[in-house]
Design a protein around this motif. Sequence first.
Motif, PDB file in Angstrom:
ATOM      1  N   THR A 123       8.391  -5.513  -7.765  1.00  0.00           N
ATOM      2  CA  THR A 123       7.857  -5.001  -6.176  1.00  0.00           C
ATOM      3  C   THR A 123       9.282  -4.654  -5.525  1.00  0.00           C
ATOM      4  OG1 THR A 123       8.101  -7.512  -5.748  1.00  0.00           O
ATOM      5  CG2 THR A 123       5.751  -6.495  -6.215  1.00  0.00           C
ATOM      6  N   THR A 124      10.343  -5.092  -5.783  1.00  0.00           N
ATOM      7  CA  THR A 124      11.698  -4.561  -5.186  1.00  0.00           C
ATOM      8  C   THR A 124      11.845  -2.889  -5.673  1.00  0.00           C
ATOM      9  OG1 THR A 124      12.424  -6.621  -4.915  1.00  0.00           O
ATOM     10  CG2 THR A 124      13.818  -4.879  -4.721  1.00  0.00           C
ATOM     11  N   SER A 130      -7.374  -2.094  -3.338  1.00  0.00           N
ATOM     12  CA  SER A 130      -6.412  -2.595  -2.635  1.00  0.00           C
ATOM     13  C   SER A 130      -5.565  -1.758  -2.167  1.00  0.00           C
ATOM     14  CB  SER A 130      -5.488  -3.773  -3.428  1.00  0.00           C
ATOM     15  OG  SER A 130      -4.297  -3.958  -2.921  1.00  0.00           O
ATOM     16  N   PRO A 131      -4.887  -1.550  -1.003  1.00  0.00           N
ATOM     17  CA  PRO A 131      -3.679  -0.481  -0.523  1.00  0.00           C
ATOM     18  C   PRO A 131      -2.607  -0.840  -1.547  1.00  0.00           C
ATOM     19  CG  PRO A 131      -3.964  -2.569   0.990  1.00  0.00           C
ATOM     20  CD  PRO A 131      -4.973  -2.607   0.100  1.00  0.00           C
ATOM     21  N   ARG A 132      -2.443  -1.886  -2.189  1.00  0.00           N
ATOM     22  CA  ARG A 132      -1.340  -1.866  -3.168  1.00  0.00           C
ATOM     23  C   ARG A 132      -1.480  -1.026  -4.598  1.00  0.00           C
ATOM     24  NH1 ARG A 132       2.214  -6.382  -3.033  1.00  0.00           N
ATOM     25  NH2 ARG A 132       2.365  -6.184  -5.091  1.00  0.00           N
ATOM     26  N   PHE A 148       3.353  -1.672  12.178  1.00  0.00           N
ATOM     27  CA  PHE A 148       2.684  -3.031  12.105  1.00  0.00           C
ATOM     28  C   PHE A 148       3.108  -3.436  13.519  1.00  0.00           C
ATOM     29  CE2 PHE A 148       3.221  -2.546   7.622  1.00  0.00           C
ATOM     30  CZ  PHE A 148       2.041  -3.206   7.082  1.00  0.00           C
ATOM     31  N   GLU A 166      -3.132   3.018  -1.931  1.00  0.00           N
ATOM     32  CA  GLU A 166      -2.553   3.641  -0.450  1.00  0.00           C
ATOM     33  C   GLU A 166      -1.858   5.102  -0.743  1.00  0.00           C
ATOM     34  OE1 GLU A 166      -1.287   1.014   3.241  1.00  0.00           O
ATOM     35  OE2 GLU A 166       0.538   1.278   1.781  1.00  0.00           O
ATOM     36  N   TYR A 180       8.972   1.676   8.008  1.00  0.00           N
ATOM     37  CA  TYR A 180       8.469   0.513   8.762  1.00  0.00           C
ATOM     38  C   TYR A 180       9.412   0.074   9.456  1.00  0.00           C
ATOM     39  CZ  TYR A 180       4.131   0.748   5.360  1.00  0.00           C
ATOM     40  OH  TYR A 180       3.350   1.187   4.629  1.00  0.00           O
ATOM     41  N   ILE A 202     -12.032  -3.796  11.402  1.00  0.00           N
ATOM     42  CA  ILE A 202     -10.598  -4.038  11.741  1.00  0.00           C
ATOM     43  C   ILE A 202      -9.934  -2.779  11.393  1.00  0.00           C
ATOM     44  CG2 ILE A 202      -8.795  -5.305  10.828  1.00  0.00           C
ATOM     45  CD1 ILE A 202     -10.884  -7.718  10.399  1.00  0.00           C
ATOM     46  N   GLU A 259       9.923   3.781   3.159  1.00  0.00           N
ATOM     47  CA  GLU A 259       8.804   3.647   3.683  1.00  0.00           C
ATOM     48  C   GLU A 259       9.071   3.262   5.404  1.00  0.00           C
ATOM     49  OE1 GLU A 259       4.665   2.684   2.113  1.00  0.00           O
ATOM     50  OE2 GLU A 259       6.099   0.930   1.677  1.00  0.00           O
ATOM     51  N   ASN A 297      -9.687  -3.361   2.327  1.00  0.00           N
ATOM     52  CA  ASN A 297      -9.817  -3.775   0.954  1.00  0.00           C
ATOM     53  C   ASN A 297     -11.220  -4.345   0.634  1.00  0.00           C
ATOM     54  OD1 ASN A 297      -9.626  -5.188  -1.519  1.00  0.00           O
ATOM     55  ND2 ASN A 297      -7.336  -5.864  -1.190  1.00  0.00           N
ATOM     56  N   GLY A 327      12.166  -3.626   7.380  1.00  0.00           N
ATOM     57  CA  GLY A 327      10.711  -3.599   7.984  1.00  0.00           C
ATOM     58  C   GLY A 327      10.028  -4.880   7.939  1.00  0.00           C
ATOM     59  N   GLU A 370     -10.937  -5.762  -4.575  1.00  0.00           N
ATOM     60  CA  GLU A 370     -10.249  -6.963  -4.735  1.00  0.00           C
ATOM     61  C   GLU A 370     -10.392  -8.139  -3.808  1.00  0.00           C
ATOM     62  OE1 GLU A 370      -9.201  -4.006  -5.120  1.00  0.00           O
ATOM     63  OE2 GLU A 370      -7.773  -3.910  -6.682  1.00  0.00           O
ATOM     64  N   GLN A 371     -10.420  -7.855  -2.380  1.00  0.00           N
ATOM     65  CA  GLN A 371     -10.911  -8.945  -1.677  1.00  0.00           C
ATOM     66  C   GLN A 371     -12.225  -9.004  -1.181  1.00  0.00           C
ATOM     67  OE1 GLN A 371      -7.427  -9.496   1.139  1.00  0.00           O
ATOM     68  NE2 GLN A 371      -6.066  -8.850  -0.576  1.00  0.00           N
TER      69      GLN A 371
END
Lengths: 705, 140
Positions: free
Chosen positions: A581-582, A110-112, A687, A115, A625, A162, A623, A136, A669, A139-140
């Motif tokens: 995650t923050t 995963s990019p999480r 994005f 990355e 974004y 993709i 980041e 990914n 972002g 995981e996926q």
Amino acid sequence: MAEKKTKKETAPKKKEAKTESKAAAPAQAKKAIAPAPSAKDARIGVFICHCGTNIAGSIDIKAVEDYAKTLPNVAFAANYQYVCSTPGQKIIADAIKDHNLTGTVVAACSPRLHEPTFRTATKEGGLNPFRFEMANIREQGAWVHMHDREGATDKAKDAIRIAVAKASLLQDLIPKSVSVEKAAMVVGAGVAGMQAALDLANAGIKTYLIEKSPSIGGRMSQLDKTFPTLDCSQCILTPKMVDVGRAPNIELMTYAEVAEVEGYIGNFDVTIRRKPRGVLTPEEAEARGIVGGGCNGCGDCDPVCPVIQPNEFEMGMKPRKAIYIYHPQVVPLIYTVDFDSCIKCGLCVEICGDKKAIDLEMKEELVKVKVGTAILALGYDMFPIEKKDEWGYNKFENVVNSLEFERLICASGPTGGHLVRPSDGATPKKVAFLLCAGSRDNTGIGKPYCSRFCCMYSLKHAHQIYEKIPGVQAYLFYMDIRSFGKMYEEFYYRIQDEGARFIRGRVSNILEDPATKNLFIMADDTLLDRPMKLEVDMVVLAAAVQPSADTDRTRKLFGVSCSLDGWLLEAHPKLNPCGTTTAGVYVAGVCQGPKDIPDTVASAEGAASAASIPIHKGEVELEPYFAQCIEEKCAGCGMCINLCPYQALSLVDKEGRQVMEVTEAKCKGCGTCGGFCPGGAIWMQHFATPQIVAQIDAFLLGGAK
Amino acid sequence: MAEDWKPQILGIICNWCSYAGADLAGSARTQYPPDIRIVRVMCTGRVDPLFILKAFTDGADGVLVSGCHFGDCHYLEGNYKGAKRMFIMKSLLKNIGMEDKRLRMTFVSASEGAKWAKVVEDVVNTVTELGPNPLKELAK
């Protein structure tokens, strides 16, 4: 030979790409949008990871690699056992140079997770790190289609197609570096919050410690002894409380809560609501020009107050007045007026006299502070065990929960440390402890998780009654005894030797004898495989713990997620247990999940260390974004302005007309503006609409032509 | 409809909740059908109605948009905005004579790996039952 030829051919192309990206930088500076790189010039390298057998076990790597080589814009494809390893990363860096790549795609986990690793590898190859996209397929992919090799392989091919489509259109981006405010905030002043605040303060960081109740100390200050050492809880905690009160770097705000949070890592603007305390500290009195005034904790006001309320600290088993302190060791030693019950008779104001410490007209106050990082140490509450109707809590007087037991056995508690039955004040001779009361409960009423410290404190409780009451008998009804810590199992043996009886089985029902108020326990002794009925004088329910009442509100202010049962979600359960995650927000103590005191303190020290890193570093990278306005397309309608949750957008006059402008420092972002703009005038960096549409087309139409 | 027909489903999911939930399903090895392809965005607020229309005109048989639960959005309220747009898109699909069940918005948090697997399974079943995207036939 053939390879060399390609190299020669593509060399000028790479130059083109470089000049294009250079042109992008000044263009960005004046807030215009650089044209996206054209997919025509893109040369993408695809790197497929086996991850041992994690991916290769369910996906045909060779077939995926062969397929990737057929995709438009793919100039190079390779597979490797572990792409994240040092040689794996070198393959990426080398391929970028050898094949003049303009972008990279790694098909792996995963990019999480990885990355950042592969962005670094891309950078090492001489490309902008944002020219990287991840597919990914673990995981996926491999992990969720373990028994469908064909399906998983097809999905991996599509995922790479993709990703290649997006990578072909990625731009160079430069992360924004922001300075970090040299201050931190800790929310919650239980043992976790106090420890975290002390550590931060000792590391030279100004720390705001916010506590919702009038005194610091939290749950630990309500406990009598601590297992397995039997240290007196208050004795080991109060020195820390005093340290917190005295530390020059800690600004303590008790009887306060977080009202609003704005900003991002390094620059959080936090609004704190100071509830009206009705009593001035000496400093506050001085600020009002009252010399030598303010509350000194003398307690003269207490006897004159005519209002009697239950003391929450004593679990309602002791009275307090409308002007009160919880207990004699409170920090800060400042009285508090409970305005919900105060009748404003003014007797306290009168007796306080020249100190003029009491202001019955005090209003709540909003204070704004700026901090670089924040730690949430929000603690826990007891599960309302009356929901488990069969055990009769709140119905039968002699059924108490474990926190009430702590106060009843505590020398500073309502009974001076003499354990008594609430019904008649008699000393109980037979006491039953029900473990897993509401924990490990799959009925939907209780909590499915183990509350982790109830086994150990119940053993401690059994020891305490043996210590204090001659001839007493303790019965522990348990499912499993989880004595997992250092010296814990030894403590368990000790309690067995002291004579406590352990009955393995859950209690199905408790009934009360109305005449004696004794309790009849119906249970199943699963080791002897027979039902049993036992008459006892008192029952203590080792109730489950749950997130404290204010947890949900506070976590949302800081943008922190929670797990299914409401505990705060860490960034990674194993490798980032204190982060969230923050960015810039950390968790400490039980609010992340049940912990005993040693684990709580350890997690607090971990969170303090993590929270101090950005502050000591002085700056962090965000980041990039950000949203950008494509001014030629912007009609100045202003629809996006209200959509932005961060007030990052505004309309400005440019060349005689209105266009939108983004304040990058405020933009996080999310892309909510870009998802709506009717003119397609918002460019969401990394994005962007053309990039996402290319991904959709690649999936459904088989790739960009 | 061919016997071995498999639906093509596009999933546009947010980085913080649903993508993390999907990763969790992976590390827990929760199995679900492979008939979905994922595009990651930072927030469901980013999902332009254009993406949905583009997917359907490209021939997608179903589209799943999945974000954080209300009140849990990493960006405060992006998921509300996203959900609102998906409601409009659903009624638009209905108006052009397409089954609105082909578009689904769900809320899967970072701790709901099992829910993610269920959601995908459910979407795959629903879309399989509906059959291929009628626009594909029309385009021929």
